[in-house]
Design a protein around this motif. Structure first.
Motif, PDB file in Angstrom:
ATOM      1  N   LEU A 113      36.480  32.833  41.418  1.00 54.16           N
ATOM      2  CA  LEU A 113      35.102  32.378  41.400  1.00 54.16           C
ATOM      3  C   LEU A 113      34.296  33.120  40.343  1.00 54.16           C
ATOM      4  CD1 LEU A 113      34.522  32.184  45.247  1.00 54.16           C
ATOM      5  CD2 LEU A 113      35.132  30.335  43.694  1.00 54.16           C
ATOM      6  N   GLY A 114      33.453  32.362  39.648  1.00 50.98           N
ATOM      7  CA  GLY A 114      32.628  32.927  38.593  1.00 50.98           C
ATOM      8  C   GLY A 114      31.571  31.940  38.149  1.00 50.98           C
ATOM      9  N   PRO A 115      30.931  32.191  37.022  1.00 51.86           N
ATOM     10  CA  PRO A 115      29.828  31.325  36.581  1.00 51.86           C
ATOM     11  C   PRO A 115      30.264  29.939  36.124  1.00 51.86           C
ATOM     12  CG  PRO A 115      30.313  33.001  34.929  1.00 51.86           C
ATOM     13  CD  PRO A 115      31.131  33.341  36.125  1.00 51.86           C
ATOM     14  N   GLN A 135      39.684  34.010  44.925  1.00 55.56           N
ATOM     15  CA  GLN A 135      39.423  35.370  44.481  1.00 55.56           C
ATOM     16  C   GLN A 135      37.966  35.501  44.066  1.00 55.56           C
ATOM     17  OE1 GLN A 135      42.406  35.671  41.307  1.00 55.56           O
ATOM     18  NE2 GLN A 135      43.600  37.052  42.581  1.00 55.56           N
ATOM     19  N   LEU A 136      37.362  36.634  44.446  1.00 55.31           N
ATOM     20  CA  LEU A 136      36.023  36.999  43.993  1.00 55.31           C
ATOM     21  C   LEU A 136      36.102  38.450  43.554  1.00 55.31           C
ATOM     22  CD1 LEU A 136      33.085  36.238  43.581  1.00 55.31           C
ATOM     23  CD2 LEU A 136      32.630  36.882  45.946  1.00 55.31           C
ATOM     24  N   LEU A 137      36.203  38.652  42.234  1.00 56.94           N
ATOM     25  CA  LEU A 137      36.506  39.957  41.665  1.00 56.94           C
ATOM     26  C   LEU A 137      35.353  40.432  40.790  1.00 56.94           C
ATOM     27  CD1 LEU A 137      40.205  39.224  40.633  1.00 56.94           C
ATOM     28  CD2 LEU A 137      39.368  40.187  42.784  1.00 56.94           C
ATOM     29  N   PRO A 138      35.279  41.736  40.507  1.00 58.62           N
ATOM     30  CA  PRO A 138      34.195  42.255  39.660  1.00 58.62           C
ATOM     31  C   PRO A 138      34.350  41.910  38.190  1.00 58.62           C
ATOM     32  CG  PRO A 138      35.690  44.023  40.290  1.00 58.62           C
ATOM     33  CD  PRO A 138      36.110  42.812  41.075  1.00 58.62           C
ATOM     34  N   TYR A 139      35.340  41.132  37.833  1.00 60.67           N
ATOM     35  CA  TYR A 139      35.535  40.692  36.448  1.00 60.67           C
ATOM     36  C   TYR A 139      36.025  39.255  36.456  1.00 60.67           C
ATOM     37  CZ  TYR A 139      40.368  41.644  37.706  1.00 60.67           C
ATOM     38  OH  TYR A 139      41.580  41.641  38.337  1.00 60.67           O
ATOM     39  N   ARG A 140      35.906  38.606  35.334  1.00 62.73           N
ATOM     40  CA  ARG A 140      36.452  37.266  35.143  1.00 62.73           C
ATOM     41  C   ARG A 140      37.314  37.275  33.883  1.00 62.73           C
ATOM     42  NH1 ARG A 140      33.337  34.252  31.417  1.00 62.73           N
ATOM     43  NH2 ARG A 140      31.405  35.301  30.776  1.00 62.73           N
ATOM     44  N   THR A 141      38.318  36.431  33.868  1.00 57.57           N
ATOM     45  CA  THR A 141      39.269  36.386  32.767  1.00 57.57           C
ATOM     46  C   THR A 141      38.886  35.282  31.798  1.00 57.57           C
ATOM     47  OG1 THR A 141      41.007  37.168  34.250  1.00 57.57           O
ATOM     48  CG2 THR A 141      41.699  36.225  32.148  1.00 57.57           C
ATOM     49  N   CYS A 160      28.605  31.503  44.385  1.00 52.18           N
ATOM     50  CA  CYS A 160      30.038  31.433  44.078  1.00 52.18           C
ATOM     51  C   CYS A 160      30.831  31.011  45.309  1.00 52.18           C
ATOM     52  CB  CYS A 160      30.535  32.790  43.576  1.00 52.18           C
ATOM     53  SG  CYS A 160      30.032  33.198  41.885  1.00 52.18           S
ATOM     54  N   MET A 161      30.474  31.544  46.460  1.00 57.40           N
ATOM     55  CA  MET A 161      31.194  31.193  47.679  1.00 57.40           C
ATOM     56  C   MET A 161      30.975  29.740  48.075  1.00 57.40           C
ATOM     57  SD  MET A 161      33.051  33.707  48.614  1.00 57.40           S
ATOM     58  CE  MET A 161      33.496  33.115  50.243  1.00 57.40           C
ATOM     59  N   GLN A 162      29.855  29.141  47.676  1.00 53.28           N
ATOM     60  CA  GLN A 162      29.613  27.743  48.011  1.00 53.28           C
ATOM     61  C   GLN A 162      30.634  26.809  47.359  1.00 53.28           C
ATOM     62  OE1 GLN A 162      27.352  27.001  50.413  1.00 53.28           O
ATOM     63  NE2 GLN A 162      27.208  29.245  50.429  1.00 53.28           N
TER      64      GLN A 162
END
Length: 449
Positions: A113-115, A135-141, A160-162
């Motif tokens: 999850l991310g923008p 996954q909800l992590l402090p970084y995005r790839t 993000c969770m929505q």
């Protein structure tokens, strides 16, 4: 979205061309255009009375063609588990690979999850009825494979969770990790996890800096397939319908309680998860937020008949009282592997190391022991080799030294070494250093006896 990658992004995708070439080399024997007959066979050359071959040959080629596609799909699934950008890369190699990718839902199941909301919704759509790894992590790839930090505040986390919450019944795993502090992160993340997750198998919740003392009930207390749990920095309500089938537990105490109350909290969780095969435990350094604690001593024991692997971790200057007291109350007669880990990697031994082994008895069925850094004491290693009849290997890791593997000798050689040890240290020295459950009270450093 993965389906609308522009030509300007191709130089970015070329950074992973070596990965594509690797799979091309593995699949070089699978050719698509040459396997199907380009023109019908000449029936005029077939003699009367001989079985005609064209139609059976076409069926054989079709079966072989489909088998090749299944092999390629399987390789794509393995690659997608290693690299989240992998499905995008392979879907832009050629039209054949793109069709295979679009018709293989399992390669789109991993959702970080991310923008990029539209992209992740498209991936969920392509996964179709396949289970999802959220996954909800402090970084995005990024597309280039570079990890970019992302701002996870309660507002961003909630939206993000929505994206994933409507598909909670498809979740196969949920991995949430917060590195930086922000208030009310758990509330914003888990407020929507009120629906049963019947397919969930793995759950990881990590937020060491959490200061929210609220207890959370997840998935309406129903997740019968949950087998692996990693928890750090959160208080959970432990129910058999949710955690009763766990076989792996990596538990870091939330730190809102200490002393006997912390031991009682962990024992209450272990009485629910009695089917554990592997258990890892850590009592981190103290927090500023504290809950009321009990003063009465915890004497209740927990029986873990299936436990095979135990890992004890310490991140301070000495073994905490909570860890020593907890281990003395766990009964695991079939434990075969023990790992003693020092996260600080200090060069000296723990001051309470001998007291710990006096209080906590080691199961006689131990076959493997890992001793790291401050857990190391040469005398205790020697005592282990003579006290554990089933022990076959000890791995020692000390500061500024490589790992040492000690293969314990057979019983006859061990008896000979034991006689030499008694001759060198006196006839009764082995009795004094025998590892057993002695009536010795273990106190943390600085506490009043």
């Amino acid at each position: 979205m993965p389906s609308s990658v522009s030509n300007s992004r191709w130089p970015v995708l070329n950074l992973s061309r070596s990965l594509v070439n690797y799979f091309k080399s593995k699949l070089s024997s699978f050719t698509f255009g040459s396997q199907l007959p380009s023109e019908p066979l000449n029936h005029s050359i077939t003699k009367p009375g001989i079985i005609s071959y064209p139609r059976p040959l076409q069926r054989h080629i079709a079966r072989k063609y489909n088998a090749n596609l299944e092999i390629i799909s399987l390789i794509f699934v393995i690659g997608a588990e290693l690299d989240i950008i992998f499905p995008i890369i392979i879907s832009h190699v050629c039209s054949t690979w793109r069709q295979i990718a679009l018709h293989t839902p399992a390669i789109w199941r991993r959702i970080t999850l991310g923008p990029e909301e539209d992209m992740w919704r498209e991936r969920i759509y392509r996964a179709r009825a396949c289970t999802l790894d959220i996954q909800l992590l402090p970084y995005r790839t990024a597309a280039s494979g570079v990890r970019i930090p992302q701002d996870l505040n309660p507002y961003n986390v909630y939206w993000c969770m929505q994206i994933a919450l409507p598909h909670i019944r498809q979740w196969r795993s949920l991995d949430i990790c917060f590195a930086e502090y922000s208030p009310h992160l758990w509330k914003a993340t888990l407020s929507g996890c009120t629906v049963p997750a019947p397919l969930l198998k793995e759950l990881s919740l990590i937020y060491r800096r959490n200061d929210d003392t609220q207890e959370f009930i997840l998935f309406s207390a129903f997740s019968p397939r949950l087998r692996r749990l990693t928890v750090d920095g959160i208080r959970l309500v432990w129910m058999p319908s949710l955690f009763g089938n766990l076989t792996f537990l990596d538990y870091t105490h939330h730190g809102f309680t200490s002393g006997h109350q912390a031991v009682h909290d962990v024992l209450s969780a272990l009485t629910v998860t009695t089917r554990l095969h592997e258990f890892r435990i850590l009592f981190p350094r103290r927090r500023t937020v504290r809950l009321p604690s009990r003063r009465d001593i915890v004497n209740k024991r927990v029986f873990l008949p299936h436990l095979r692997q135990l890992e004890l971790r310490v991140d301070g200057s000495d073994i905490p009282f909570e860890l020593a007291h907890l281990v003395s109350l766990i009964s695991s007669p079939f434990l075969s592997s023990l790992r003693l880990v020092d996260l600080r990697r200090a060069p000296h031994s723990f001051p309470s190391l001998k007291s710990f082994f006096y209080v906590c008895a080691l199961p006689p069925n131990l076959r493997f022991i890992y001793v790291g850094h401050s857990w190391y004491d040469p005398l205790m290693i020697r005592v282990m080799t003579h006290s554990l009849p089933q022990l076959s290997r000890i791995v020692v890791k000390r500061s500024r030294a490589p790992e040492q593997v000690l293969n314990v000798r057979q019983k006859t050689s061990r008896d000979y070494s034991s006689r030499s040890f008694r001759q060198a240290h006196g006839p009764n020295s082995h009795r004094h250093y025998q590892i057993d459950h002695l009536s010795v009270q273990y106190f943390a450093r600085g506490s009043k006896a």
